[in-house]
Design an enzyme around this catalytic site. Structure first.
Site, PDB file in Angstrom:
ATOM      1  N   GLN A  71      -9.741 -29.255 -16.229  1.00 23.62           N
ATOM      2  CA  GLN A  71      -8.622 -29.358 -15.229  1.00 23.62           C
ATOM      3  C   GLN A  71      -8.969 -28.290 -13.873  1.00 23.62           C
ATOM      4  O   GLN A  71      -9.608 -27.440 -14.138  1.00 23.62           O
ATOM      5  CB  GLN A  71      -7.476 -28.916 -15.529  1.00 23.62           C
ATOM      6  CG  GLN A  71      -6.847 -30.253 -16.714  1.00 23.62           C
ATOM      7  CD  GLN A  71      -5.353 -29.974 -17.005  1.00 23.62           C
ATOM      8  OE1 GLN A  71      -4.948 -29.528 -18.077  1.00 23.62           O
ATOM      9  NE2 GLN A  71      -4.630 -30.182 -15.953  1.00 23.62           N
ATOM     10  N   HIS A  72      -8.270 -28.420 -12.831  1.00 21.93           N
ATOM     11  CA  HIS A  72      -8.060 -27.357 -11.794  1.00 21.93           C
ATOM     12  C   HIS A  72      -9.326 -27.341 -10.725  1.00 21.93           C
ATOM     13  O   HIS A  72      -9.286 -26.889  -9.770  1.00 21.93           O
ATOM     14  CB  HIS A  72      -7.740 -26.055 -12.375  1.00 21.93           C
ATOM     15  CG  HIS A  72      -6.889 -25.955 -13.271  1.00 21.93           C
ATOM     16  ND1 HIS A  72      -5.659 -26.517 -12.985  1.00 21.93           N
ATOM     17  CD2 HIS A  72      -6.581 -25.468 -14.591  1.00 21.93           C
ATOM     18  CE1 HIS A  72      -4.606 -26.241 -13.997  1.00 21.93           C
ATOM     19  NE2 HIS A  72      -5.556 -25.630 -14.937  1.00 21.93           N
ATOM     20  N   ASP A 238      -8.202 -32.531 -19.307  1.00 25.64           N
ATOM     21  CA  ASP A 238      -8.844 -32.457 -20.703  1.00 25.64           C
ATOM     22  C   ASP A 238      -7.956 -32.237 -21.731  1.00 25.64           C
ATOM     23  O   ASP A 238      -7.710 -33.073 -22.925  1.00 25.64           O
ATOM     24  CB  ASP A 238      -9.956 -31.521 -20.753  1.00 25.64           C
ATOM     25  CG  ASP A 238      -9.305 -30.135 -20.287  1.00 25.64           C
ATOM     26  OD1 ASP A 238      -8.348 -30.037 -19.603  1.00 25.64           O
ATOM     27  OD2 ASP A 238     -10.287 -29.226 -20.267  1.00 25.64           O
TER      28      ASP A 238
END
Length: 472
Positions: A71-72, A238
């Site tokens: 992520q991110h 994830d």
């Protein structure tokens, strides 16, 4: 047999599993590594995906594919569809200052007011991990690159887009084909989890202009097809994919020990924690995923084993040979700074050393207890947000350690289940791919074993919290 492929593009590697869509039977799998670092060009992920898919026997015979990804990560594309600069990953802390700026600005200079605004608007108070803080950093430190950004997406979005046949040279029409899902969008910092919509004013204020954003798909929607005709699932962040792979449902808490540590729950309602401890994410099947993430988990074990000059098997044997409490040693495991609590510049510390307790076994035990105590604090933060932890699913590479299981059973105070070892993120993505084909999530998921409960007097956790507070 109808086959589906699940892809896990994580920080360290890409894993591909190919399963029977109806039974979940594993047919074949493959893996390829990613380069190290907190800044990685997305082309490396694409190369690894192709290698992992080839290692798994190829994707030509699969009916559907879905991608779970870290992520991110900030993936910026120009008007042609070319990557503007290497992606800043979730564990890149250079945007910590930008996070503090965003909070202060929202509160008119008062961080507490600003934090309350962000929690209410997005479900998450900015920290260095979030995409929005990285975009602010880009605007402030690389304005020429920021000006080129025509679209912003996340690692799983970009890989799904590439699987659909898009890439450099796709132009505006290609950028319009970008897609994501609720779980990953909710980790950007410019998406309202409670309202299921982007917050364009927030994004444009951070970057300086409003780029193209991926359309947000529902759990059963498709992102398109590959050039070969395979259906592409919406994909997921994830942690949301891991929840699918582990078979987590409402009332379950997943505690994952990998490169990072995460504690998250499948919840019927969104979270909004102004303290910043709990990130109010969405999950991959229509619910919510309040989450606490730490930067330090199994790498603390790796570093301690290396210091002791032993492999991980001997490290675990040493930790099990020590008495609970490690003779009074307490390790605060903030080796790489920390995200929860938000202490990006913190360091680890070892407390309570005496000549009697300073042994290899106690140091190994203290490392395991420190990591589990850190995650126990995450569980407590979730419970303060109203999460009911009926069951804890212990997953990730570190969960297979007998020492971790022993410490968790003593410290967490809940029934603990350990799913069979597996690629939970990739397996969850495979379940999502099957759902995109059939219109419903299949019932298959990882089998699991319940751990016997063990008693603990609470002294270890109390001591840990006392010393951890000194790092604030």
């Amino acid at each position: 047999m109808v086959l589906v492929a699940g892809i896990d593009s994580s920080t360290q590697s890409c894993k591909v599993v190919i399963r029977d869509a109806h039974t979940g039977e594993l047919v074949r799998e493959g893996r390829a590594g990613h380069p190290e670092g907190t800044e990685v060009h997305p082309d490396h992920w694409w190369t690894a995906l192709l290698k992992a898919a080839a290692d798994a026997g190829g994707l030509d015979d699969v009916a559907a594919i879905s991608v779970g990804g870290q992520q991110h990560g900030m993936v910026c594309l120009d008007a042609d569809g070319t990557v503007v600069r290497p992606a800043l990953l979730w564990n890149d802390t250079r945007s910590a200052g930008a996070a503090a700026e965003l909070i202060a600005q929202a509160g008119g200079g008062d961080p507490a007011v600003g934090a309350a605004y962000w929690a209410r608007a997005t479900g998450t108070v900015p920290v260095a991990s979030l995409t929005v803080t990285k975009l602010r950093w880009l605007a402030e430190n690389e304005p020429e690159n920021a000006a080129q950004v025509a679209a912003v997406c996340l690692p799983h979005d970009w890989l799904t887009w590439r699987l659909a046949g898009h890439g450099p040279g796709s132009g505006r029409e290609g950028l319009a084909a970008l897609a994501t899902d609720r779980s990953d969008a909710s980790g950007t910092g410019y998406y309202s989890t409670a309202e299921d919509r982007y917050l364009p004013d927030v994004l444009s204020a951070a970057l300086g202009h409003l780029p193209v954003l991926p359309r947000v798909l529902g759990p059963l929607e498709a992102a398109g097809r590959t050039p070969a005709g395979a259906l592409l699932g919406a994909g997921a962040g994830d942690n949301a994919a891991a929840a699918l792979g582990a078979g987590a449902g409402l009332g379950d808490v997943v505690m994952s020990l990998g490169t990072s540590g995460t504690v998250f729950a499948v919840s019927a309602s969104p979270a909004a924690d102004a303290s910043g401890l709990v990130a109010g994410f969405a999950d991959a099947d229509g619910h919510y995923l309040p989450l606490v993430c730490t930067l330090n988990a199994t790498r603390v074990f790796d570093a301690t084993a290396a210091l002791l000059g032993v492999d991980l098997a001997e490290f675990n044997r040493l930790a099990l040979s020590a008495e609970p409490g490690a003779g009074g040693l307490t390790l605060v495991p903030y080796f790489d700074g920390e995200r929860t609590p938000n202490l990006p510049d913190a360091t680890g510390s070892l407390h309570g050393i005496t000549r009697a307790n300073y042994t290899a076994a106690n140091l190994a035990r203290a490392a395991v207890e420190g990591v589990v105590c850190s995650l126990a604090d995450g569980l407590a933060a979730l419970q303060e947000q109203g999460v009911s932890a009926q069951r804890i699913l212990l997953v990730g590479g570190g969960a297979q350690s007998a020492a971790v299981q022993d410490v968790a059973a003593r410290l967490l105070g809940n029934g603990i289940t350990v799913p069979q070892p597996g690629e939970y993120v990739a397996d969850g993505a495979a379940r999502q791919a099957a759902a995109a084909l059939t219109g419903h999530f299949p019932t298959w998921a990882a089998g699991a074993v319940d751990l016997p409960e063990k008693k603990d007097d609470g002294a270890v956790l109390a001591r840990y919290r006392r010393f951890a507070s000194l790092s604030a």
